[in-house]
Design a protein around this motif. Structure first.
Motif, PDB file in Angstrom:
ATOM      1  N   GLN A  54      26.160  56.657  33.094  1.00 47.08           N
ATOM      2  CA  GLN A  54      25.810  56.716  34.512  1.00 47.08           C
ATOM      3  C   GLN A  54      25.089  55.430  34.927  1.00 47.08           C
ATOM      4  OE1 GLN A  54      23.522  60.131  35.609  1.00 47.08           O
ATOM      5  NE2 GLN A  54      23.775  59.792  37.787  1.00 47.08           N
ATOM      6  N   ASN A  55      24.151  54.979  34.070  1.00 41.75           N
ATOM      7  CA  ASN A  55      23.450  53.724  34.368  1.00 41.75           C
ATOM      8  C   ASN A  55      24.433  52.557  34.403  1.00 41.75           C
ATOM      9  OD1 ASN A  55      20.940  54.924  34.568  1.00 41.75           O
ATOM     10  ND2 ASN A  55      20.399  54.540  32.435  1.00 41.75           N
ATOM     11  N   GLU A  56      25.347  52.544  33.447  1.00 41.31           N
ATOM     12  CA  GLU A  56      26.354  51.482  33.396  1.00 41.31           C
ATOM     13  C   GLU A  56      27.233  51.524  34.657  1.00 41.31           C
ATOM     14  OE1 GLU A  56      30.135  50.180  30.603  1.00 41.31           O
ATOM     15  OE2 GLU A  56      28.507  51.364  29.720  1.00 41.31           O
ATOM     16  N   ASN A  57      27.618  52.736  35.063  1.00 41.71           N
ATOM     17  CA  ASN A  57      28.426  52.884  36.283  1.00 41.71           C
ATOM     18  C   ASN A  57      27.663  52.391  37.510  1.00 41.71           C
ATOM     19  OD1 ASN A  57      30.652  53.882  34.980  1.00 41.71           O
ATOM     20  ND2 ASN A  57      30.146  56.026  35.353  1.00 41.71           N
ATOM     21  N   GLU A  58      26.378  52.717  37.569  1.00 39.75           N
ATOM     22  CA  GLU A  58      25.558  52.269  38.694  1.00 39.75           C
ATOM     23  C   GLU A  58      25.464  50.745  38.707  1.00 39.75           C
ATOM     24  OE1 GLU A  58      21.816  54.306  38.494  1.00 39.75           O
ATOM     25  OE2 GLU A  58      22.716  56.254  38.957  1.00 39.75           O
ATOM     26  N   LYS A  91      24.124  63.903  26.127  1.00 37.49           N
ATOM     27  CA  LYS A  91      23.342  63.762  27.347  1.00 37.49           C
ATOM     28  C   LYS A  91      22.844  62.324  27.493  1.00 37.49           C
ATOM     29  CE  LYS A  91      19.496  65.995  29.735  1.00 37.49           C
ATOM     30  NZ  LYS A  91      18.433  67.000  29.634  1.00 37.49           N
ATOM     31  N   MET A 149      25.782  60.188  28.370  1.00 38.04           N
ATOM     32  CA  MET A 149      26.132  60.385  29.774  1.00 38.04           C
ATOM     33  C   MET A 149      25.162  59.616  30.676  1.00 38.04           C
ATOM     34  SD  MET A 149      28.830  62.218  30.154  1.00 38.04           S
ATOM     35  CE  MET A 149      28.748  62.970  31.745  1.00 38.04           C
ATOM     36  N   ALA A 150      23.868  59.648  30.339  1.00 35.06           N
ATOM     37  CA  ALA A 150      22.874  58.913  31.127  1.00 35.06           C
ATOM     38  C   ALA A 150      23.157  57.415  31.036  1.00 35.06           C
ATOM     39  CB  ALA A 150      21.460  59.228  30.642  1.00 35.06           C
TER      40      ALA A 150
END
Length: 169
Positions: free
Chosen positions: A67-71, A60, A63-64
Protein backbone atom coordinates in the motif's frame (compact mmCIF):
# COMPACT_ATOMS: atom_id res chain seq x y z
CA UNK A 1 -35.38 -36.44 63.63
CA UNK A 2 -32.23 -37.72 62.71
CA UNK A 3 -31.42 -38.12 59.22
CA UNK A 4 -31.48 -41.60 58.18
CA UNK A 5 -29.21 -42.55 55.38
CA UNK A 6 -30.49 -45.03 52.99
CA UNK A 7 -28.05 -47.96 52.57
CA UNK A 8 -28.71 -47.91 48.83
CA UNK A 9 -27.23 -44.47 48.54
CA UNK A 10 -23.98 -45.31 50.32
CA UNK A 11 -21.51 -47.31 48.23
CA UNK A 12 -19.90 -50.39 49.52
CA UNK A 13 -16.16 -50.29 50.31
CA UNK A 14 -15.40 -53.05 47.80
CA UNK A 15 -17.12 -51.10 45.09
CA UNK A 16 -15.09 -48.01 45.90
CA UNK A 17 -11.85 -50.06 45.83
CA UNK A 18 -12.52 -51.70 42.47
CA UNK A 19 -13.72 -48.41 40.92
CA UNK A 20 -10.49 -46.77 42.07
CA UNK A 21 -8.38 -49.63 40.69
CA UNK A 22 -10.23 -49.47 37.36
CA UNK A 23 -9.78 -45.71 37.23
CA UNK A 24 -6.02 -46.01 37.90
CA UNK A 25 -5.61 -48.71 35.24
CA UNK A 26 -7.55 -46.55 32.80
CA UNK A 27 -5.39 -43.57 33.72
CA UNK A 28 -2.16 -45.57 33.19
CA UNK A 29 -3.33 -46.96 29.85
CA UNK A 30 -4.49 -43.54 28.66
CA UNK A 31 -1.24 -41.95 29.89
CA UNK A 32 0.86 -44.53 28.09
CA UNK A 33 -1.06 -44.81 24.81
CA UNK A 34 -3.41 -41.85 24.40
CA UNK A 35 -2.03 -38.96 26.42
CA UNK A 36 1.12 -38.38 24.33
CA UNK A 37 -0.68 -38.47 20.94
CA UNK A 38 -3.41 -36.18 22.29
CA UNK A 39 -0.83 -33.77 23.70
CA UNK A 40 1.17 -33.94 20.43
CA UNK A 41 -2.00 -33.23 18.46
CA UNK A 42 -2.77 -30.29 20.73
CA UNK A 43 0.82 -28.98 20.37
CA UNK A 44 0.67 -29.38 16.61
CA UNK A 45 -2.64 -27.56 16.52
CA UNK A 46 -1.21 -24.73 18.66
CA UNK A 47 1.85 -24.56 16.40
CA UNK A 48 -0.39 -24.48 13.30
CA UNK A 49 -2.41 -21.64 14.80
CA UNK A 50 0.78 -19.72 15.71
CA UNK A 51 2.15 -20.26 12.19
CA UNK A 52 -1.13 -19.09 10.66
CA UNK A 53 -1.09 -15.99 12.87
CA UNK A 54 2.55 -15.34 11.93
CA UNK A 55 1.70 -15.73 8.23
CA UNK A 56 -1.28 -13.42 8.68
CA UNK A 57 0.94 -10.81 10.38
CA UNK A 58 3.53 -11.20 7.62
CA UNK A 59 0.83 -10.82 4.96
CA UNK A 60 -0.54 -7.80 6.78
CA UNK A 61 2.95 -6.23 6.84
CA UNK A 62 3.40 -7.05 3.15
CA UNK A 63 0.01 -5.52 2.36
CA UNK A 64 0.97 -2.36 4.29
CA UNK A 65 4.29 -2.23 2.40
CA UNK A 66 2.49 -2.71 -0.92
CA UNK A 67 0.00 0.00 0.00
CA UNK A 68 2.86 2.37 0.86
CA UNK A 69 4.58 1.47 -2.40
CA UNK A 70 1.33 2.08 -4.31
CA UNK A 71 0.91 5.45 -2.61
CA UNK A 72 4.49 6.37 -3.55
CA UNK A 73 3.88 5.29 -7.14
CA UNK A 74 0.67 7.32 -7.24
CA UNK A 75 2.48 10.37 -5.86
CA UNK A 76 5.24 9.91 -8.42
CA UNK A 77 2.66 9.52 -11.19
CA UNK A 78 0.93 12.71 -10.03
CA UNK A 79 4.26 14.58 -10.06
CA UNK A 80 5.05 13.27 -13.54
CA UNK A 81 1.58 14.26 -14.75
CA UNK A 82 1.98 17.75 -13.29
CA UNK A 83 5.41 18.04 -14.93
CA UNK A 84 4.04 16.88 -18.27
CA UNK A 85 1.14 19.34 -18.06
CA UNK A 86 3.53 22.15 -17.16
CA UNK A 87 5.85 21.24 -20.06
CA UNK A 88 2.88 21.05 -22.44
CA UNK A 89 1.70 24.50 -21.32
CA UNK A 90 5.20 25.92 -21.72
CA UNK A 91 5.50 24.32 -25.16
CA UNK A 92 2.10 25.75 -26.15
CA UNK A 93 3.08 29.22 -24.95
CA UNK A 94 6.40 28.93 -26.79
CA UNK A 95 4.62 27.86 -29.98
CA UNK A 96 2.19 30.77 -29.65
CA UNK A 97 5.06 33.17 -29.02
CA UNK A 98 7.00 31.79 -32.02
CA UNK A 99 3.90 32.10 -34.20
CA UNK A 100 3.41 35.71 -33.05
CA UNK A 101 7.07 36.49 -33.76
CA UNK A 102 6.82 34.90 -37.21
CA UNK A 103 3.62 36.82 -37.93
CA UNK A 104 5.23 40.08 -36.79
CA UNK A 105 8.32 39.41 -38.93
CA UNK A 106 6.11 38.60 -41.92
CA UNK A 107 4.05 41.74 -41.26
CA UNK A 108 7.22 43.85 -41.04
CA UNK A 109 8.54 42.28 -44.27
CA UNK A 110 5.26 42.90 -46.10
CA UNK A 111 5.08 46.50 -44.82
CA UNK A 112 8.72 47.09 -45.86
CA UNK A 113 8.08 45.63 -49.31
CA UNK A 114 4.90 47.70 -49.63
CA UNK A 115 6.74 50.87 -48.60
CA UNK A 116 9.53 50.08 -51.08
CA UNK A 117 6.97 49.44 -53.82
CA UNK A 118 5.12 52.65 -52.97
CA UNK A 119 8.39 54.62 -52.96
CA UNK A 120 9.38 53.05 -56.29
CA UNK A 121 5.98 53.81 -57.83
CA UNK A 122 6.07 57.32 -56.38
CA UNK A 123 9.52 57.90 -57.88
CA UNK A 124 8.35 56.49 -61.21
CA UNK A 125 5.25 58.71 -61.12
CA UNK A 126 7.35 61.75 -60.18
CA UNK A 127 9.80 60.96 -62.98
CA UNK A 128 6.95 60.64 -65.43
CA UNK A 129 5.39 63.90 -64.19
CA UNK A 130 8.79 65.63 -64.46
CA UNK A 131 9.20 64.27 -67.96
CA UNK A 132 5.74 65.48 -68.91
CA UNK A 133 6.33 68.87 -67.27
CA UNK A 134 9.72 69.05 -68.98
CA UNK A 135 8.09 68.25 -72.31
CA UNK A 136 5.41 70.87 -71.69
CA UNK A 137 8.04 73.46 -70.71
CA UNK A 138 10.04 72.71 -73.85
CA UNK A 139 6.94 72.92 -75.99
CA UNK A 140 5.84 76.20 -74.39
CA UNK A 141 9.38 77.54 -74.63
CA UNK A 142 9.53 76.67 -78.31
CA UNK A 143 6.28 78.51 -78.92
CA UNK A 144 7.49 81.53 -76.97
CA UNK A 145 10.86 81.55 -78.73
CA UNK A 146 9.26 81.25 -82.19
CA UNK A 147 7.14 84.24 -81.44
CA UNK A 148 9.98 86.29 -80.10
CA UNK A 149 12.42 85.28 -82.82
CA UNK A 150 9.98 86.61 -85.30
CA UNK A 151 10.56 90.15 -84.00
CA UNK A 152 14.29 91.16 -84.27
CA UNK A 153 14.07 94.49 -82.52
CA UNK A 154 12.50 93.01 -79.43
CA UNK A 155 15.17 90.31 -79.37
CA UNK A 156 17.99 92.82 -79.32
CA UNK A 157 16.26 94.82 -76.60
CA UNK A 158 15.77 91.62 -74.49
CA UNK A 159 19.43 90.62 -74.94
CA UNK A 160 20.59 94.05 -73.79
CA UNK A 161 18.37 93.84 -70.70
CA UNK A 162 19.83 90.45 -69.86
CA UNK A 163 23.37 91.71 -70.38
CA UNK A 164 22.82 94.69 -68.07
CA UNK A 165 21.34 92.39 -65.44
CA UNK A 166 24.47 90.20 -65.43
CA UNK A 167 27.27 91.66 -63.32
CA UNK A 168 30.83 90.84 -64.21
CA UNK A 169 33.27 89.94 -61.45
Amino acid sequence: MLLEINPLVLPDIGLVFWATVAFLILLIVLGKFAWKPIMNAIREREQGIEDALARADKMKAEMAAMQNENEQLMAQAREERATMIKEAKEQTLKMISDAKDKAKAEYDRIVTEAQATIAQQTNAALTEVKNQVGGLVIEVSEKILRRELANKAEQEKYINELAEGVKLN
